[in-house]
Structure formats: C-alpha cells, structure tokens
Design an enzyme around this catalytic site. Structure first.
Site, PDB file in Angstrom:
ATOM      1  N   HIS A   1     -41.505  37.513   7.379  1.00  0.00           N
ATOM      2  CA  HIS A   1     -42.325  36.850   6.366  1.00  0.00           C
ATOM      3  C   HIS A   1     -43.785  36.824   6.806  1.00  0.00           C
ATOM      4  O   HIS A   1     -44.089  36.717   8.003  1.00  0.00           O
ATOM      5  CB  HIS A   1     -41.827  35.426   6.103  1.00  0.00           C
ATOM      6  CG  HIS A   1     -41.995  34.485   7.273  1.00  0.00           C
ATOM      7  ND1 HIS A   1     -43.073  33.626   7.396  1.00  0.00           N
ATOM      8  CD2 HIS A   1     -41.214  34.279   8.377  1.00  0.00           C
ATOM      9  CE1 HIS A   1     -42.946  32.915   8.507  1.00  0.00           C
ATOM     10  NE2 HIS A   1     -41.834  33.296   9.129  1.00  0.00           N
TER      11      HIS A   1
ATOM     12  N   HIS B   1     -48.184  36.733   4.922  1.00  0.00           N
ATOM     13  CA  HIS B   1     -49.080  36.876   3.773  1.00  0.00           C
ATOM     14  C   HIS B   1     -49.635  38.298   3.729  1.00  0.00           C
ATOM     15  O   HIS B   1     -50.767  38.556   4.154  1.00  0.00           O
ATOM     16  CB  HIS B   1     -50.219  35.861   3.853  1.00  0.00           C
ATOM     17  CG  HIS B   1     -49.783  34.438   3.752  1.00  0.00           C
ATOM     18  ND1 HIS B   1     -48.918  33.983   2.775  1.00  0.00           N
ATOM     19  CD2 HIS B   1     -50.098  33.349   4.510  1.00  0.00           C
ATOM     20  CE1 HIS B   1     -48.726  32.686   2.920  1.00  0.00           C
ATOM     21  NE2 HIS B   1     -49.418  32.277   3.962  1.00  0.00           N
TER      22      HIS B   1
END
Length: 327
Positions: free
Chosen positions: A117, A119
């Site tokens: 995970h 951004h």
C-alpha cells in the site's frame, strides 16, 4: 423364438441400466472434482499463497482505517503488509523505478502472499514486461468531501496523530473564506487527484481537466482493478474483499465491526462548506470530471457489491465442468 426374444430384451434392459449407472457415476466424479476446486473461505487454494495485492491509496479517502484492518489481520491470516515509501511522498515513479518495482513485487517470493500500500498512481505491469500480474484495489471518495477534509487536515491534523504539527498549522481561515478570497489551497485544481491516481503514470494523466485522463481512469478502473469501493461504504468494501480474497481478508468484516477501525482517523476541526461554496466549486470543470469518475466508480461498486454480498447471504453460486470429451 420366444426364448431368444426374452434374452434380447433382458440384455437391452441391462445395457440401459448400466449406461444410467455410468452417467450417474460420471456426474459424481465431476461434482467431487468441482467441489475440490471451489474457492471457499475455509479451504483457499494453494495458489493464493502467491497472491500479491496493491492498494494504491488515494489520500484522505479512509485509507488509514482500511490499512489498519490489514495490519490487524496479517499475523492471524499469515500474509505480509508492506508500505511503499516514495521519496518526498511523490505519487509517480521514475521509469527505472517503475521497472524495478514491478520486477521486485512479482518475484519477491519470501513475502508472498502480500498486500502493498502507498500513495502512488496506478502502474501497468503488462507494460513493464512482468509475467505475473498483481491485483489492484482502491477506495474513492466524493471529490469535494476529500478536498475539504484535506484542507482542514493540513491545518488541524487528525485524531490519529493529534500532536503532530501540520504544514498549515495556525492558519484559522475556513474553507468558505478561502474560496471567497480565491486562495490557492481551495482552488478546484487541487481536486485533480483521484483521476490521475486511476489514470496512471502518463504525463497526460496529471494535466488538470484532461478528458483523455478521465477516460483512461475509467478504463483502468474496470479492466485493471479487482474492486474499487467508495469511502462512504467502507464496511461493504471490506465484506466484498473478504468474500473474494479470503486468503488475506478472512474475518475482516467482523473485525471492522467490533474494533475502532471505523473511527481510526478523522480530521480535526473540520467545518462543512456552505451551500454557496458548494455551488461555486461544482461549477468548475475539475469538479465535474472528478465527480464523473466518482459516480462511475460508485455505480460499478454497487453492481459488484449486489452480486457478491447477495451470494454470501444465500446459496453460493458455484460452477463445475461437464460433458467433457473425449472420455
């Protein structure tokens, strides 16, 4: 002659009976093979041990709450969770890093199964020449809600790390006042984030208001993402993942309901914008395009959710193989 007729009839009857027995036996064998191959929450297939899921999380969409569930479950369900940390929190990688990342993620056997995970924008692994393809998942939020949340987050932080001083700490200007004064922090161009996150690493993806970027984002959402949920329906998103990927998310729904994950990170001192501000923002091309992607994703998720959760609450849909030839 009568004896011959009786014998013939007897053998015909036996042949018919044996054919019927054979058909029933063939069906039972196929049914047992099908049941052995079915994906159930209690007995996931061994291939799932090579599972790689990438959650390229969009900021301020509830991602911290969702990732918290994964971290809580990873030890119990025997998988790894890894955070992708890119220099200066950039959302795109250089071409060389794209290639190295794709090779690393698909070949790093020691950490599989894994959930990555971070951004970062969507990355097309096919373009980078990998044999294996990870599964992409994501969450999307109403664009103005996301912008307002981010605006106050930079000024007041959140309840996840309440003592951390944020970049705009001390700025008391409300979002309404910011819009009224035409300040940069509340400019509609700042909403241009979910479209490029789903669009990818192409330069055109990051040009605010690009019609091509919007269409590419929709294409990727449907063709390259296993599931994209909406922030307002986090529980349903988690339930869909548990039903679809039990190897990683077994027990996620109950855990989310019973834990504090649904309230893990909330922006502090957030003030909802006035209707005048909302009307003004919604006149912008950027909002219209970002909202079009949100509505598109929301409708798609409703369709997926209806099929998956209906199956989970009733007799499950199954498939098996029959009429296999040659025998």
């Amino acid at each position: 002659m009568c004896v011959v007729v009786v014998v013939i009839l007897y053998f015909q009857s036996e042949i018919t009976r044996l054919e019927d027995v054979y058909r029933k036996l063939e069906f039972r064998v196929l049914q047992s093979h099908s049941e052995a191959r079915q994906y159930t929450t209690r007995d996931p297939p061994r291939d799932d041990d090579n599972l790689v899921v990438i959650y390229n999380r969009v900021p301020k969409t509830g991602s911290t709450s969702f990732v918290g569930v994964a971290y809580d479950l990873c030890k119990k369900n025997h998988f790894k969770v890894l955070h992708i940390n890119i220099t200066a929190n950039m959302h795109v990688m250089s071409l060389s890093n794209q290639y190295r990342f794709a090779q690393n993620v698909t070949k790093w056997q020691e950490v599989k199964p894994a959930l990555y995970h971070g951004h970062m924008a969507f990355l097309n692994f096919e373009r980078l020449g990998t044999n294996a393809r990870p599964l992409f998942i994501n969450l999307i939020r109403k664009p103005l809600d996301r912008l307002v949340s981010y605006y106050y987050f930079l000024r007041h932080g959140d309840n996840f790390r309440p003592h951390l001083v944020r970049k705009k700490h001390g700025d008391k200007m409300t979002f309404d006042e910011c819009v009224e004064k035409g300040q940069a922090d509340c400019d509609p161009s700042n909403m241009w984030l979910q479209v490029p996150f789903f669009c990818g690493h192409a330069a055109e993806c990051w040009r605010p208001g690009s019609p091509w970027a919007l269409q590419q984002a929709k294409h990727n959402l449907v063709h390259h993402y296993l599931v994209v949920g909406v922030t307002e329906e986090m529980l349903a998103f988690i339930s869909v993942l548990e039903a679809t990927l039990p190897r990683l998310f077994r027990g996620a729904t109950d855990h989310y309901r019973s834990s504090n994950r649904s309230h893990l990170r909330q922006t502090s001192a957030k003030i909802e914008p006035s209707q005048r501000t909302v009307d003004r923002i919604q006149q912008s091309v950027i909002w219209k395009m970002e909202n079009e992607l949100y509505e598109f994703a929301s409708e798609h998720f409703k369709f997926v959710k209806k099929k998956v959760l209906k199956e989970a609450n009733s007799a499950p849909q199954v498939f098996f193989y029959e009429k296999i030839r040659p025998k």
